[in-house]
Design a protein around this motif. Sequence first.
Motif, PDB file in Angstrom:
ATOM      1  N   ARG A 282      40.391  42.748  35.134  1.00 26.10           N
ATOM      2  CA  ARG A 282      40.290  41.423  35.766  1.00 26.10           C
ATOM      3  C   ARG A 282      41.568  41.056  36.386  1.00 26.10           C
ATOM      4  NH1 ARG A 282      36.681  36.951  33.642  1.00 26.10           N
ATOM      5  NH2 ARG A 282      35.323  38.632  34.408  1.00 26.10           N
ATOM      6  N   THR A 284      43.883  38.122  38.570  1.00 21.85           N
ATOM      7  CA  THR A 284      44.057  36.585  38.484  1.00 21.85           C
ATOM      8  C   THR A 284      45.153  36.487  39.460  1.00 21.85           C
ATOM      9  OG1 THR A 284      43.249  36.461  36.395  1.00 21.85           O
ATOM     10  CG2 THR A 284      44.292  34.548  37.262  1.00 21.85           C
ATOM     11  N   SER A 319      36.543  30.996  42.119  1.00 22.37           N
ATOM     12  CA  SER A 319      37.704  30.406  42.767  1.00 22.37           C
ATOM     13  C   SER A 319      37.410  28.998  42.722  1.00 22.37           C
ATOM     14  CB  SER A 319      37.933  31.107  44.221  1.00 22.37           C
ATOM     15  OG  SER A 319      38.721  30.383  44.802  1.00 22.37           O
ATOM     16  N   GLU A 332      42.981  28.952  41.875  1.00 24.00           N
ATOM     17  CA  GLU A 332      42.872  30.135  40.872  1.00 24.00           C
ATOM     18  C   GLU A 332      41.608  30.977  41.671  1.00 24.00           C
ATOM     19  OE1 GLU A 332      42.565  31.164  36.143  1.00 24.00           O
ATOM     20  OE2 GLU A 332      41.000  29.714  37.210  1.00 24.00           O
ATOM     21  N   LEU A 334      39.813  34.851  40.555  1.00 26.24           N
ATOM     22  CA  LEU A 334      39.327  35.796  39.613  1.00 26.24           C
ATOM     23  C   LEU A 334      38.530  36.885  40.263  1.00 26.24           C
ATOM     24  CD1 LEU A 334      40.484  33.202  37.901  1.00 26.24           C
ATOM     25  CD2 LEU A 334      39.467  34.647  35.867  1.00 26.24           C
ATOM     26  N   ASP A 336      37.019  41.280  39.487  1.00 23.37           N
ATOM     27  CA  ASP A 336      37.096  42.418  38.655  1.00 23.37           C
ATOM     28  C   ASP A 336      37.127  43.667  39.717  1.00 23.37           C
ATOM     29  OD1 ASP A 336      36.953  40.966  36.263  1.00 23.37           O
ATOM     30  OD2 ASP A 336      34.819  41.165  35.885  1.00 23.37           O
TER      31      ASP A 336
END
Length: 404
Positions: A282, A284, A319, A332, A334, A336
């Motif tokens: 993941r 970030t 997001s 933010e 994120l 994968d």
Amino acid sequence: MTFSILPAAHPVATTTAAAAKAPAAATNPLDDLRHYWDISVAWVNSHWLQIGIAVGAGLLIYVLLSMVRTFALKHAQSAEGDLTLTHIAGRVIHKTRSSVIAIIAIRMVAGYAQPPAAIMQTIQFVFTVAVVLQVAIWVREIILGLIQRRAAEGNNETLSNAMGIIRLLISVALFAIAVIVILDNMGVNVTGLIAGLGIGGIAIGLAAQGIFSDLFASLSIIFDRPFRVGETIKYDTSTATVERIGLKSTRLRSVNGELLVISNTNLLAKEITNFAHLHRRRVTFTIGVIYQTTPAMLRDLPALLEEQVKAAGHEFIRSSFLTFGPSSLDFELLFDVFTDDFEAVVAARTDVAIRLFEAMAAAGYEFAYPTQTTFTAAPDGTMIMPYAESPKPKASAARTAKPG
């Protein structure tokens, strides 16, 4: 004259009865040997037919069991690959002694010949000893075969080097149990022996506690496989690559180049992060935009971030607006990346970051950076602006003349 005809006494019975009437006092060993010889001769003379049939049947059983052993051994040895279950079975069959097969055949036919009690007890004793020892050998070969098979799967040098110690420990344990079983079948009270072995084992364990602790920790690492040689792990605060797993310690090479030598017991006492088993990672991002960004642009920003992540071929997680920062509005992101290769993850993170920068710059977003405004006050407390004030318009000097 009156005659009475009495049945002739059986030789074996007569001899046995005479033996029963014999005093219990200690006798000469030669007399005992002669006594058992007489019993055996009497038994052979009276049961020669049964003995002959039993010998023939025993030989037939021995031949059949030997043929089964030979066939099973050839089948196991013809199997492809080393240290497979079939190969281990072949090793077990190979360790089957011909003497054990012979005593098994004798025990199977001994009852038909009706031997004297002394001979039957001897056969039973030899049978018990042979079978118990043979079972101990079988169990040892099975355990060692499975351990070596496990070592071959992981190509583990440490376990291969430790096989000598493991073989010794397993052999001592199994044959100690076999001796106890044999003595118990002989009628010996083994309670004290078991207690003595237990106390001795505890004393040895306490004396070599550190050595056995690291040894069993090493075996735990080998069989449980929390990590392998060549994998990158995080131990405590160090990130390092496993170079060697030893019997007492494990050697790690940190990312800065230092060699870390850690005892196996301490290594398993703390949490270990194995980066080699991360099938997805993941990523970030925290993105800050300036406070002058319009509310409409703030609402559109999560969708723009999601679009760029999906365009790069990765799985978008979320997001959202994060917080009001000291000099920025923070969002933010994120997503994968599905790969085991850390270098691929680094490349994916770089690609997504550049895509975001291009898309946000094209949409008119401005990235925030730390700023600070200083205000200065005059002696009278009046705020002095940090920039020049626009000049005030001058009053008109021309005045309208009054009439005289």
